[in-house]
Design an enzyme around this catalytic site. Structure first.
Site, PDB file in Angstrom:
ATOM      1  CD  GLU A  88      -3.234  -0.638   2.134  1.00 25.48           C
ATOM      2  OE1 GLU A  88      -4.307  -0.174   1.499  1.00 25.48           O
ATOM      3  OE2 GLU A  88      -3.334  -0.473   3.169  1.00 25.48           O
ATOM      4  CG  HIS A 186      -8.712   0.258   3.927  1.00 18.45           C
ATOM      5  ND1 HIS A 186      -8.050   0.294   2.721  1.00 18.45           N
ATOM      6  CD2 HIS A 186      -7.939  -0.116   4.739  1.00 18.45           C
ATOM      7  CE1 HIS A 186      -6.687  -0.230   2.743  1.00 18.45           C
ATOM      8  NE2 HIS A 186      -6.512  -0.274   4.053  1.00 18.45           N
TER       9      HIS A 186
HETATM   10 ZN   LIG Z   1      -4.686  -0.506   4.907  1.00 22.50          ZN
END
Ligand SMILES: [Zn+2]
Length: 281
Positions: A88, A186
């Protein structure tokens, strides 16, 4: 002359890396990150690079060799042989790319914030004076769902530059108009002009969310009476109060930062090979 510049540049970079290692520990100690979540800084001497730890839990970062340098342009590592990094990291790279004024990014799944990313229609708002930076309108929510293309694994991770750029766009156009953006199902992402500001915002986003949730549950429990017990159970800061509190908070960030650094330096879980106390040992 060149040597002097070089040694002061070395010191600037060392200080930045020391603070980045401390920030990893502080965010873990304050429940903003657990084994997941991450913090990055823009390189203090070269704005085309950013730095964050490799694939490890933030509490475990201890030395500059744990840190990876990336190109802001595409989030590829400067060293092609760098160890594995976070999938990420595009959250960080795309925010640094979009906003030249952003020098620190934090991404978190803190559980106190989760109710506001999984429920619909309950905005997170600044409910007390320490979190004026959240604003009074309700923190914006980014939703990755519409971005998925046929056949893509829908794991909610912002693991390519297309997703990262869409998240960064949610923060604003020319300058970041938001300090925090929630990410549906999330977590959330925080930006700051420096590491102290971003860490402050990460910690107080979590605390504010907890306070708002508790206020709402008190209201729902029917324990209160009278007019104040009606409605959501809290009154968000007014727009004027949010602006005033935000300015006040930014003037006093340095005080908690020194405490937070001292705390993690004294706790045996955390090791920072660049910290002054570690160098004295
Ligand atoms: Zn994350």
């Amino acid at each position: 002359m060149a040597t002097t510049t070089s040694s002061s540049d070395d010191q600037i970079l060392t200080n930045a890396l020391r603070d980045l290692i401390s920030a990893n520990h502080i965010l873990h100690h304050h429940g903003v990150v657990d084994a997941y979540g991450h913090v990055s800084i823009r390189h203090p001497l070269d704005p085309t690079m950013y730095i964050m730890c490799g694939y490890m839990a933030p509490a475990m970062v201890s030395s500059p060799t744990d840190l990876i340098h990336y190109h802001v342009s595409d989030s590829s590592p400067i060293d092609p042989h760098a160890p594995k990094g976070y999938s990420e990291r595009f959250i960080h790279g795309e925010l640094f790319k979009r906003f030249g004024s952003v020098n620190c990014v934090i991404h978190s799944h803190a559980e106190e914030v989760l109710p506001y990313v999984v429920s619909m229609g309950v905005p997170l708002k600044a409910v007390y004076h320490m979190s004026g930076f959240l604003g009074s309108k309700g923190v914006k929510v980014f939703d990755i769902a519409p971005l998925y293309r046929q056949g893509e694994q829908q794991d909610m991770l912002v693991n390519n530059s297309r997703f990262g750029a869409a998240l960064a766009e949610k923060f604003g156009a020319e300058q970041p108009e938001e300090t925090v953006v929630l990410m549906r199902r999330h977590g959330f992402t925080v930006v700051g002009r420096d590491i102290v500001t971003a860490v402050y915002r990460g910690i107080y986003t979590r605390i504010n969310a907890e306070a708002q949730t508790k206020a709402m549950s008190i209201a729902r429990s029917g324990m209160g009476d009278g007019e104040e017990a009606q409605g959501e159970g809290f009154q968000a800061l007014t727009p004027e109060q949010a602006v005033g509190c935000s300015a006040m908070n930014e003037a006093f960030h340095d005080k908690p930062w020194r405490l937070w650094v001292r705390e993690v330096e004294r706790l045996p879980l955390y090791e920072n090979q660049l910290s002054e106390s570690s160098n004295r040992a």
